[in-house]
Design an enzyme around this catalytic site. Structure first.
Site, short mmCIF file in Angstrom:
data_model
loop_
_atom_site.label_atom_id
_atom_site.label_comp_id
_atom_site.label_asym_id
_atom_site.label_seq_id
_atom_site.Cartn_x
_atom_site.Cartn_y
_atom_site.Cartn_z
N CYS A 88 118.02 60.48 34.65
CA CYS A 88 118.37 61.46 33.61
C CYS A 88 117.11 61.89 32.86
CB CYS A 88 119.34 60.86 32.60
SG CYS A 88 120.85 60.24 33.32
N GLU B 244 111.10 60.77 25.49
CA GLU B 244 111.14 61.05 26.93
C GLU B 244 109.91 60.50 27.66
OE1 GLU B 244 113.66 62.49 28.35
OE2 GLU B 244 114.72 63.38 26.66
N GLY B 245 109.49 59.32 27.23
CA GLY B 245 108.28 58.71 27.77
C GLY B 245 107.10 59.18 26.94
C1 LIG Z 1 113.50 62.49 17.15
C2 LIG Z 1 113.72 61.56 18.31
C3 LIG Z 1 114.80 61.74 19.15
C4 LIG Z 1 115.06 60.83 20.19
N1 LIG Z 1 116.18 61.00 20.98
C5 LIG Z 1 116.53 60.01 21.84
C6 LIG Z 1 117.80 60.05 22.54
O1 LIG Z 1 118.55 61.03 22.43
N2 LIG Z 1 118.16 59.00 23.33
C7 LIG Z 1 117.35 57.91 23.48
O2 LIG Z 1 117.74 56.99 24.20
N3 LIG Z 1 116.13 57.84 22.85
C8 LIG Z 1 115.72 58.85 22.03
N4 LIG Z 1 114.51 58.77 21.36
C9 LIG Z 1 113.68 57.56 21.49
C10 LIG Z 1 112.39 57.77 22.26
O3 LIG Z 1 112.66 57.95 23.63
C11 LIG Z 1 111.49 56.56 21.97
O4 LIG Z 1 111.03 56.72 20.64
C12 LIG Z 1 110.32 56.44 22.94
O5 LIG Z 1 110.77 56.01 24.20
C13 LIG Z 1 109.23 55.47 22.46
O6 LIG Z 1 109.80 54.27 22.06
P1 LIG Z 1 109.38 53.63 20.63
O7 LIG Z 1 109.50 54.68 19.61
O8 LIG Z 1 110.18 52.38 20.48
O9 LIG Z 1 107.84 53.31 20.76
P2 LIG Z 1 107.19 52.01 21.43
O10 LIG Z 1 107.72 51.83 22.81
O11 LIG Z 1 107.26 50.87 20.49
O12 LIG Z 1 105.69 52.47 21.55
C14 LIG Z 1 104.76 52.46 20.44
C15 LIG Z 1 103.38 52.80 20.98
O13 LIG Z 1 102.98 51.84 21.97
C16 LIG Z 1 102.64 52.49 23.18
N5 LIG Z 1 102.99 51.64 24.33
C17 LIG Z 1 104.18 51.06 24.62
N6 LIG Z 1 104.10 50.38 25.79
C18 LIG Z 1 102.81 50.57 26.24
C19 LIG Z 1 102.11 50.13 27.38
N7 LIG Z 1 102.67 49.37 28.34
N8 LIG Z 1 100.81 50.47 27.50
C20 LIG Z 1 100.20 51.25 26.55
N9 LIG Z 1 100.83 51.71 25.46
C21 LIG Z 1 102.11 51.36 25.31
C22 LIG Z 1 103.48 53.76 23.16
O14 LIG Z 1 102.97 54.73 24.07
C23 LIG Z 1 103.38 54.16 21.72
O15 LIG Z 1 102.14 54.81 21.49
C24 LIG Z 1 114.18 59.72 20.37
C25 LIG Z 1 113.07 59.58 19.55
C26 LIG Z 1 112.83 60.48 18.53
C27 LIG Z 1 111.62 60.29 17.64
#
Ligand SMILES: Cc1cc2nc3c(=O)[nH]c(=O)nc-3n(C[C@H](O)[C@H](O)[C@H](O)COP(=O)(O)OP(=O)(O)OC[C@H]3O[C@@H](n4cnc5c(N)ncnc54)[C@H](O)[C@@H]3O)c2cc1C
Length: 394
Positions: free
Chosen positions: A248, A373-374
């Site tokens: 998805c 979305e990643g």
């Molecule tokens: C407005 C908004 C709408 C959204 N809508 C949806 C939705 O409809 N459905 C849904 O399921 N999700 C949704 N999301 C969630 C979104 O997909 C996540 O925020 C995103 O996947 C990142 O996760 P996190 O915020 O927990 O950051 P984290 O995963 O905690 O990452 C924090 C930082 O660490 C870095 N990082 C993490 N792992 C690694 C690695 N292995 N190596 C290097 N760097 C790394 C990241 O790149 C980032 O810079 C939404 C987010 C926002 C802000």
């Protein structure tokens, strides 16, 4: 011998990318563009300021325009090409990333899993009403402690007789509190499974995330499942692994590669018009070399990114697009769109920080697009693994 044409170059389509589109694609693109110019752009600054959107009206309009699940075949969906879907995303995001998110979530994240992994009965029940905008869906994958690594999710579902009982919570869910159904991914004894949960099911609740400084014209919520009981036929039968939610996300990311260029184009167009009008030192600021440098950087980034998106669209339509190529588009186009927005902001000077112009709003929105979305980093690792054969995720 073929020669170089000395016809005037169009500042709004420098490389004549329109010549790469079919008449049908241009018609669809123009329909969405007109809608956005009339119905979104005059109001969206205000919606963004107030942190609200008229979701029911928008859903109805998008349904009538055939934009919900538009690239899906059958069940009341328009069945357009992937490229046409991408072009629609681009035009919507020229309005606002939140508006494009609304359509992306409905089509690529809520309707797509039902269309791809659902039973015939589930498809008949939900897809026509979702395509018309009568039923709004959301996609629950991310959790408070499980973002970039969604496989670490804690939300789980257990079998109880012929029912499933779902417990846990999801965070950052677009359209969460306005949705009629939530497509929720949960850990089970059989792997990660997807459930269609009507949001009026006892034990389901959604609370909006307030004080967002980005994507304000979009609803973002936390979902809580307190022993939510659903019958077996609310389970998506076609997938039992992370392949479900990840496929998805690939659909939605594809739309983002186009969409980000819409936001970038709007920033470039705004800066170009402003720079030609605004005078300092008795000279339009567009006549200063330093401003021209910014305008050219913006124009080149928008044209280049649009070509990349179009290439991905053509590959998707011919069935050759890979997830790593989707990562390329999401990674490069979103970061470039952010650069364009920041350059445009500086061209507008003080006016660039107000909501009277769309630039700051796009810039703030794109910070979300950079992360959801990643994240940019995760797409870097996807491509890094593709070119080295080595996994750098852990
Ligand atoms: C407005 C908004 C709408 C959204 N809508 C949806 C939705 O409809 N459905 C849904 O399921 N999700 C949704 N999301 C969630 C979104 O997909 C996540 O925020 C995103 O996947 C990142 O996760 P996190 O915020 O927990 O950051 P984290 O995963 O905690 O990452 C924090 C930082 O660490 C870095 N990082 C993490 N792992 C690694 C690695 N292995 N190596 C290097 N760097 C790394 C990241 O790149 C980032 O810079 C939404 C987010 C926002 C802000």
């Amino acid at each position: 011998m073929s020669e170089i044409s000395y016809d005037k170059t169009d500042p709004h389509d420098f490389l004549d990318i329109d010549s790469l589109l079919s008449e049908e694609e241009i018609l669809l693109r123009d329909t969405v563009r007109n809608y956005v110019e009339k119905e979104i752009q005059p109001h969206v600054g205000d919606w963004w300021d107030k942190g609200t959107i008229p979701h029911a009206e928008l859903a109805k309009d998008f349904g009538e325009l055939g934009m919900l699940g538009m690239h899906l075949e059958g069940y009341g969906c328009a069945g357009t090409s992937a490229t046409a879907y991408g072009l629609a995303c681009l035009e919507l995001e020229a309005g606002d990333s939140g508006i494009r998110s609304f359509v992306s979530v409905q089509g690529s994240l809520a309707m797509f899993p039902i269309w791809k992994f659902g039973s015939e009965d589930q498809k008949q029940t939900w897809l026509p009403r979702m395509a018309s905008g009568e039923v709004i869906g959301c996609f629950g994958l991310t959790e408070a402690d499980s973002g970039s690594d969604p496989a670490s999710m804690r939300t789980h579902a257990r079998k109880d007789g012929s029912d499933w009982v779902i417990s846990g919570s999801k965070m950052w869910i677009t359209n969460g509190s306005i949705a009629d159904i939530a497509v929720v991914w949960a850990r089970t004894n059989e792997g990660v499974r997807g459930f269609i949960i009507p949001t009026d099911t006892p034990g389901f609740s959604a609370a909006d995330i307030k004080k967002k400084a980005s994507l304000r014209a979009s609803v973002t919520s936390e979902l809580v499942f307190d022993d939510v009981r659903v019958p077996e036929d609310f389970l998506l039968p076609g997938v039992s692994s992370m392949r479900g939610p990840l496929s998805c996300l690939n659909e939605a990311r594809f739309g983002i590669a186009f969409g980000a260029m819409g936001a970038a184009r709007d920033c470039y167009e705004t800066a170009l018009a402003y720079a030609k009008e605004r005078e300092q030192f008795d000279t339009p600021i567009a006549a200063f070399q330093l401003t021209q440098r910014k305008l050219v950087e913006m124009m080149v980034a928008v044209q280049r990114g649009t070509l990349v998106a179009l290439h991905l669209g053509r590959r998707k339509d011919e069935g050759t697009l890979t997830p790593e190529q989707v990562s390329f588009g999401k990674f490069d186009n979103v970061r470039n769109a952010l650069d364009v927005a920041r350059l445009a902001r500086s061209v507008l000077g003080a006016n660039g920080i107000t909501l009277e112009y769309p630039v700051f709003r796009h810039m703030a929105n794109l910070e979300t697009v950079f992360t959801y979305e990643g994240t940019n980093e995760i797409h870097t690792l996807v491509m890094g693994q593709a070119i080295t054969g080595l996994n750098a995720f852990t």
